[in-house]
Design an enzyme around this catalytic site. Structure first.
Site, mmCIF file in Angstrom:
data_model
loop_
_atom_site.group_PDB
_atom_site.id
_atom_site.type_symbol
_atom_site.label_atom_id
_atom_site.label_comp_id
_atom_site.label_asym_id
_atom_site.label_seq_id
_atom_site.Cartn_x
_atom_site.Cartn_y
_atom_site.Cartn_z
ATOM 1 N N CYS A 1 -2.619 -2.513 3.637
ATOM 2 C CA CYS A 1 -2.656 -1.182 2.990
ATOM 3 C C CYS A 1 -2.443 -1.274 1.492
ATOM 4 C CB CYS A 1 -1.658 -0.245 3.650
ATOM 5 S SG CYS A 1 -0.011 -0.942 3.741
ATOM 6 N N TRP B 1 -1.950 -2.998 13.855
ATOM 7 C CA TRP B 1 -2.371 -4.346 14.221
ATOM 8 C C TRP B 1 -2.509 -5.293 13.021
ATOM 9 C CZ3 TRP B 1 -6.566 -4.659 11.240
ATOM 10 C CH2 TRP B 1 -7.273 -3.474 10.974
ATOM 11 N N GLU C 1 3.574 5.898 6.715
ATOM 12 C CA GLU C 1 3.154 4.799 5.838
ATOM 13 C C GLU C 1 1.656 4.640 6.071
ATOM 14 O OE1 GLU C 1 1.887 2.087 4.244
ATOM 15 O OE2 GLU C 1 2.806 0.652 5.629
ATOM 16 N N LYS D 1 5.548 2.039 20.104
ATOM 17 C CA LYS D 1 4.223 1.739 20.646
ATOM 18 C C LYS D 1 3.591 0.756 19.680
ATOM 19 C CE LYS D 1 0.199 3.264 19.842
ATOM 20 N NZ LYS D 1 -0.455 1.928 19.757
HETATM 21 P P1 NAD Z 1 -7.380 4.178 13.501
HETATM 22 O O1 NAD Z 1 -7.246 5.263 12.506
HETATM 23 O O2 NAD Z 1 -8.049 4.478 14.801
HETATM 24 O O3 NAD Z 1 -5.965 3.577 13.887
HETATM 25 C C1 NAD Z 1 -4.997 3.181 12.954
HETATM 26 C C2 NAD Z 1 -3.699 2.906 13.721
HETATM 27 O O4 NAD Z 1 -3.230 4.113 14.285
HETATM 28 C C3 NAD Z 1 -3.868 1.963 14.922
HETATM 29 O O5 NAD Z 1 -2.733 1.134 14.971
HETATM 30 C C4 NAD Z 1 -3.947 2.879 16.145
HETATM 31 O O6 NAD Z 1 -3.410 2.293 17.311
HETATM 32 C C5 NAD Z 1 -3.073 4.036 15.713
HETATM 33 N N1 NAD Z 1 -3.491 5.320 16.244
HETATM 34 C C6 NAD Z 1 -4.742 5.840 16.259
HETATM 35 N N2 NAD Z 1 -4.739 7.089 16.782
HETATM 36 C C7 NAD Z 1 -3.450 7.351 17.111
HETATM 37 C C8 NAD Z 1 -2.781 8.471 17.668
HETATM 38 N N3 NAD Z 1 -3.433 9.608 17.973
HETATM 39 N N4 NAD Z 1 -1.451 8.396 17.886
HETATM 40 C C9 NAD Z 1 -0.750 7.277 17.559
HETATM 41 N N5 NAD Z 1 -1.327 6.191 16.997
HETATM 42 C C10 NAD Z 1 -2.643 6.228 16.768
HETATM 43 O O7 NAD Z 1 -8.116 3.032 12.781
HETATM 44 P P2 NAD Z 1 -8.321 1.503 13.080
HETATM 45 O O8 NAD Z 1 -9.772 1.260 13.222
HETATM 46 O O9 NAD Z 1 -7.399 0.954 14.120
HETATM 47 O O10 NAD Z 1 -7.804 0.973 11.692
HETATM 48 C C11 NAD Z 1 -8.580 1.171 10.537
HETATM 49 C C12 NAD Z 1 -7.916 2.043 9.537
HETATM 50 O O11 NAD Z 1 -6.548 2.219 9.785
HETATM 51 C C13 NAD Z 1 -8.007 1.370 8.202
HETATM 52 O O12 NAD Z 1 -9.096 1.878 7.494
HETATM 53 C C14 NAD Z 1 -6.717 1.661 7.537
HETATM 54 O O13 NAD Z 1 -6.867 2.764 6.682
HETATM 55 C C15 NAD Z 1 -5.789 2.080 8.607
HETATM 56 N N6 NAD Z 1 -4.686 1.164 8.859
HETATM 57 C C16 NAD Z 1 -3.670 1.182 7.988
HETATM 58 C C17 NAD Z 1 -2.606 0.335 8.179
HETATM 59 C C18 NAD Z 1 -1.465 0.328 7.224
HETATM 60 O O14 NAD Z 1 -0.791 -0.676 7.116
HETATM 61 N N7 NAD Z 1 -1.184 1.431 6.541
HETATM 62 C C19 NAD Z 1 -2.601 -0.537 9.252
HETATM 63 C C20 NAD Z 1 -3.678 -0.528 10.146
HETATM 64 C C21 NAD Z 1 -4.715 0.338 9.940
#
Ligand code: NAD
Length: 475
Positions: free
Chosen positions: A282, A149, A248, A173
Site C-alpha cells: 500500500c 494477502w 488501513e 479473518k
Molecule cells: P479486494 O478489494 O477484493 O480485497 C482486498 C482485501 O479485502 C482482501 O484481503 C479481501 O479478503 C478483503 N475483503 C474483500 N471484501 C471484503 C468484505 N466485504 N469484508 C471483509 N473483507 C473483505 O481486492 P483484492 O483483489 O483482494 O486486492 C486488490 C486491491 O486491494 C488492491 O488494489 C489494493 O488497493 C487493495 N489491498 C490493499 C492492501 C493494503 O495493504 N492496504 C492489501 C491488500 C489489498
C-alpha cells in the site's frame, strides 16, 4: 505442501463447517491446499469465545500479557524459516523478503509487549478538596480484524499484538489466498500460552464474515486492511452499529526527486522499494515526479535497475522478484497498462505477463503518461512505476496532492528548507525523506483522506484499542 489448514477457535484447532476453498501457489498455479470456510455456526462459536476470552484477558496484568506476547515473538523467530517458506509458496514473494516479514512480525510482538504496559491514564486537578478526577484507559473489547494477502504475517500480527497488548480479544479473518503463514503465526501465539478465546482465527467468504461479525453486539472494534472500496463499505457498516474502526486502505504514493538529490542513492532506494513484494504494497512508490534537471539520469538508471531484476519463483535464491499473488493482479496490470498505452504512454521496460504458468509479470516503467490515464488515478498495486517531470516545487506539490489517497509520500533532496517545506505540504499520513523510514513497529503507520484512519504501530497503534473512562471519586 500444507499439513492442515484448520481454523483456531477457543484455543482449539478446528475444521469449519462451510464450503471448501482451494489455495494456489502463485509461482506455478498448482493447488497446494484446501481451506474450509467458516459458517455462521462457526462464527457464533468464535464470537462466544472472544466474549469469554476478553472477560478473562482484560484481568490479566499488562505485565503478564507482555510476557506472553514476547514469547510469541521468540517462537516466531525460532520458526522463521519454516513460516517464511510457507509464506513464499502461498503468496509468491521471494524467500528473503518472507523471512524479513516474519522477523518483523516478531519485532511487532516485542513492541506491543512493552507498549501495553504504558497504557497510562491521567489525573485531572479537582475543584474540590478530597476529589480525585481520574482518566483510566480500558481495552475497547473484542475486536474483529480483517487482514490482507500482501503481508499475511505482519498485517495479522499488527492487529493481534495491539489488541492483546491493550487487553482486547480478537477474531481475525486472515486472507483465504494465503492461509498457511497466518496459521503458523497463530500457532506461535497458542504455544506462547495465550488463554483460549483470546485469539480466534477464521477464514471464509470475506463479505459474509464481515457482515456477520461487525453487527454482533459482542464485537466493539473493527480493524481492516485492504482496498478503499471495501474499507468504505466496512466503515459504513461499523458506523451503523456504532463500532470503532481502524481503516488501513490503499495509497498512490508520490515520490519527489529534486535536482539537488543524491540521485544514485534515490534510484537504488526507490527501485528496491517499488519492486519489493512485486509492488503489492500500500505504500509502494508509484508516481515518480523527477526534476527536469535530473530526469534523464534518474529515469535511465531506474529503467536499468528494473531490467536487471530476475523474476522467478520466490523459493529460487536467484530470484529478485516473485510472481503476483493472484491472477486478479495480472489482469489488473494488463488492463491498466493497456489503458495508459492507448492514451499515449510509452512502456520503457516490461509491460507484459511472463510465460503462462504462475502470475509472473515484468517490472514495468512507463513514461509520457497523461493525467487522464487510469494509472494516474487508480492504485496499481503491482510492479509498475510512472515517471513524470517537474520544474517547480509548488507545482509538484499540488500534483502530488491531487489524488484522494493520502498514505505515504517520498522525497529526495539535500536542501533542508525544501525537505521541511515538502514534509509540511505533502497531504499524506506518512512522509519519508532521503531514506525508507516507514512501517517500523515503533512508528505510527496510517493514512488520511481515502487511505483511511487510525494507526497501526507506535503508541498510536495501541491507543486505537483503548477507550478512556473518567472516574471522579470523593472521599
Ligand atoms: P479486494 O478489494 O477484493 O480485497 C482486498 C482485501 O479485502 C482482501 O484481503 C479481501 O479478503 C478483503 N475483503 C474483500 N471484501 C471484503 C468484505 N466485504 N469484508 C471483509 N473483507 C473483505 O481486492 P483484492 O483483489 O483482494 O486486492 C486488490 C486491491 O486491494 C488492491 O488494489 C489494493 O488497493 C487493495 N489491498 C490493499 C492492501 C493494503 O495493504 N492496504 C492489501 C491488500 C489489498
Amino acid at each position: 505442501m500444507y499439513t492442515t489448514l484448520d481454523h483456531y477457535i477457543d484455543g482449539q484447532w478446528v475444521k469449519p463447517s462451510g464450503k471448501t476453498l482451494e489455495v494456489y501457489n502463485p509461482a506455478n498455479s498448482k493447488v497446494i491446499g484446501e481451506l474450509g470456510a467458516a459458517s455462521k455456526g462457526d462464527l457464533d462459536k468464535a464470537i462466544a469465545a472472544a466474549d469469554k476470552g476478553f472477560k478473562a484477558w482484560r484481568k490479566v496484568s499488562a505485565f503478564e500479557r507482555g510476557k506472553i506476547l514476547r514469547k510469541a515473538g521468540e517462537l516466531m523467530r525460532a520458526r522463521a524459516d519454516e513460516i517464511a517458506k510457507v509464506l513464499t509458496q502461498e503468496q509468491g514473494k521471494v524467500l528473503a523478503e518472507a523471512k524479513i516479514e516474519v522477523l518483523m512480525g516478531a519485532d511487532i510482538f516485542d513492541w506491543f509487549a512493552s507498549e501495553g504496559q504504558r497504557a497510562y491514564g491521567r489525573i485531572i486537578p479537582a475543584r474540590a478538596d478530597g476529589v480525585r478526577n481520574m482518566v483510566i484507559m480500558e481495552p475497547v473489547g473484542p475486536v474483529a480484524g480483517f487482514s490482507p494477502w500482501n503481508f499475511p504475517v505482519t498485517q495479522a500480527v499488527r492487529k493481534i499484538a495491539a489488541s492483546l497488548a491493550a487487553g482486547c480479544s480478537i477474531i481475525i479473518k486472515c486472507p483465504e489466498e494465503t492461509p498457511g503463514s497466518p496459521i503458523g503465526l497463530v500457532k506461535c501465539v497458542h504455544d506462547a500460552g495465550v488463554p483460549p478465546g483470546v485469539v480466534n482465527l477464521v477464514y471464509g467468504v470475506p463479505a459474509e464474515i464481515s457482515e456477520y461479525l461487525i453487527p454482533s453486539p459482542v464485537i466493539r472494534k473493527i480493524s481492516f486492511t485492504g482496498s478503499v472500496p471495501v474499507g468504505k463499505h466496512l466503515a459504513a457498516l461499523a458506523a451503523t452499529h456504532m463500532k470503532r474502526a481502524t481503516m488501513e486502505l490503499g495509497g498512490h504514493a508520490p515520490v519527489l526527486v529534486f535536482d539537488d538529490a543524491d540521485v544514485d542513492s534515490a534510484t537504488k532506494i526507490m527501485a528496491g522499494s517499488k519492486f519489493r513484494n512485486a509492488g503489492q504494497v500500500c505504500i509502494s512508490p508509484t508516481r515518480f515526479f523527477v526534476h527536469e534537471k535530473v530526469y534523464d539520469k534518474f529515469v535511465g538508471d531506474f529503467i536499468a535497475a528494473a531490467k536487471n531484476l530476475k523474476v522467478g519463483d520466490g523459493l529460487d535464491p536467484a530470484s529478485n522478484m516473485g510472481p503476483l499473488a493472484n491472477p486478479r493482479r495480472v489482469n489488473a496490470m494488463e488492463t491498466i497498462i493497456a489503458d495508459a498505452q492507448e492514451k499515449g504512454a510509452k512502456v520503457q521496460t516490461g509491460g507484459k505477463r511472463i510465460g503462462n504458468q504462475g502470475n509472473f509479470f515484468e517490472p514495468t516503467v512507463l513514461t509520457d503518461v497523461p493525467e487522464t490515464a487510469r494509472i494516474m488515478n487508480d492504485e496499481p498495486f503491482g510492479p509498475v512505476a510512472v515517471m513524470l517531470r517537474f520544474k517547480d516545487t509548488d507545482e509538484v506539490l499540488s500534483r502530488a496532492n491531487k489524488l484522494p489517497f493520502g498514505l505515504a509520500s517520498y522525497a529526495f533532496t539535500k536542501n533542508a528548507t525544501t525537505a521541511t517545506k515538502v514534509a509540511d505540504a505533502l497531504d499524506s499520513g506518512m512522509v519519508t525523506i532521503n531514506h525508507l523510514g516507514l512501517a517500523l513497529p515503533e512508528t505510527p503507520f496510517g493514512g488520511i483522506k481515502d487511505s483511511g484512519y487510525g494507526h497501526e504501530g507506535g503508541i498510536e497503534g495501541l491507543q486505537v484499542y483503548l477507550q478512556a473512562k473518567f472516574v471522579s471519586h470523593m472521599g
